[in-house]
Design a protein around this motif. Structure first.
Motif, short mmCIF file in Angstrom:
data_model
loop_
_atom_site.label_atom_id
_atom_site.label_comp_id
_atom_site.label_asym_id
_atom_site.label_seq_id
_atom_site.Cartn_x
_atom_site.Cartn_y
_atom_site.Cartn_z
N LEU A 1 1.44 4.01 -3.15
CA LEU A 1 1.11 5.42 -3.02
C LEU A 1 2.35 6.29 -3.19
O LEU A 1 2.30 7.36 -3.78
CB LEU A 1 0.45 5.68 -1.66
N ASP B 1 -4.85 6.41 -5.10
CA ASP B 1 -5.72 5.68 -4.17
C ASP B 1 -5.38 4.20 -4.26
O ASP B 1 -4.65 3.77 -5.16
CB ASP B 1 -7.20 5.93 -4.50
N ARG C 1 0.83 -1.21 0.00
CA ARG C 1 0.00 0.00 0.00
C ARG C 1 0.87 1.26 0.00
O ARG C 1 0.69 2.16 -0.82
CB ARG C 1 -0.91 -0.02 1.23
N THR D 1 -3.37 5.66 4.44
CA THR D 1 -3.37 6.29 3.12
C THR D 1 -2.96 7.75 3.24
O THR D 1 -2.12 8.24 2.47
CB THR D 1 -4.76 6.18 2.47
#
Length: 233
Positions: free
Chosen positions: A94, A100, A90, A200
């Motif tokens: 990013l 996203d 993840r 995120t």
């Protein structure tokens, strides 16, 4: 008549590609498909889409490598898909420039909502420049300058290239210097009605810091136990 945005879906699972393509088509998008990273890269070279939906794990060329190649020449928004709920994947996705990240299995409705949110944030970047009689809004704080019409950012005389999501996040902080934002507040300002994880937001902040640090800049301060604020007095 408004032109329908062109979305490229790159995934080695034919069933998933069809599900994603159908959901996006029903939402009004023009959709093209590619079964691996190399095929996806060739399609981008032929015609740059409005957005790429990109699987992480693929044969020939994986999604992370394709993202690296695309980012050499284009700032097209990228939404990553992965079958692994792996924080390393993840964050890496990013930090390579993804906007996203969704973990499989996911709801096609959620994917469509995220695609729409990313495109809303990128639409102004693709719009024509403002007429001379209506100068664009410029935000400044110390060596940091952000021009909101052409979506460009500078540290002193150096231009810092940001993704759409990174630009919106930093602009939110710059609009309220001195204010400490929680991650939830930043999610609301950057992602609107789409829910994302704290990780995120943290990944986008880390990437912004790295880009400005390359020019000696320090733009975001961590407020421990709360979130982030602009680092400039």
């Amino acid at each position: 008549m408004t032109e329908r945005p062109h979305i490229l879906v790159v995934d080695d699972d034919p069933h998933l590609r069809e599900v994603v393509a159908f959901a996006l088509s029903q939402a009004g998008f023009l959709v093209e498909q590619a079964s691996d990273g190399r095929a996806g890269l060739e399609q981008v070279r032929r015609s740059v889409p409005a957005l790429i939906v990109l699987d992480v794990m693929m044969p020939e060329m994986d999604g992370l490598e394709l993202c690296r190649e695309v980012r050499r020449a284009h700032e097209v928004p990228i939404v990553f898909l992965s079958s692994r709920d792996d924080e390393v994947d993840r964050i890496l996705g990013l930090e390579l420039g993804g906007d996203d990240y969704l973990t499989k299995p996911f709801s096609p409705r959620e994917l469509v909502a995220r695609v729409k949110a990313v495109l809303r944030r990128s639409r102004a970047r693709a719009s024509p420049a403002a007429p001379a009689s209506k100068p664009s809004e410029v935000l400044r704080r110390g060596p940091l300058r952000m021009d909101l019409e052409p979506w460009r950012a500078w540290w002193n005389e150096h231009e810092v290239v940001l993704t759409v999501t990174e630009f919106h996040l930093l602009a939110a902080l710059l609009r309220a210097p001195g204010k400490a934002f929680t991650r939830d507040e930043l999610m609301t300002r950057v992602y609107e009605d789409v829910v994302v994880s704290d990780r995120t937001i943290d990944s986008h902040v880390r990437h912004i810091r790295q880009k400005f640090a390359a020019f000696g800049g320090d733009v975001i301060q961590t407020v421990h136990g709360l979130g982030y604020r602009l680092a400039l007095p």
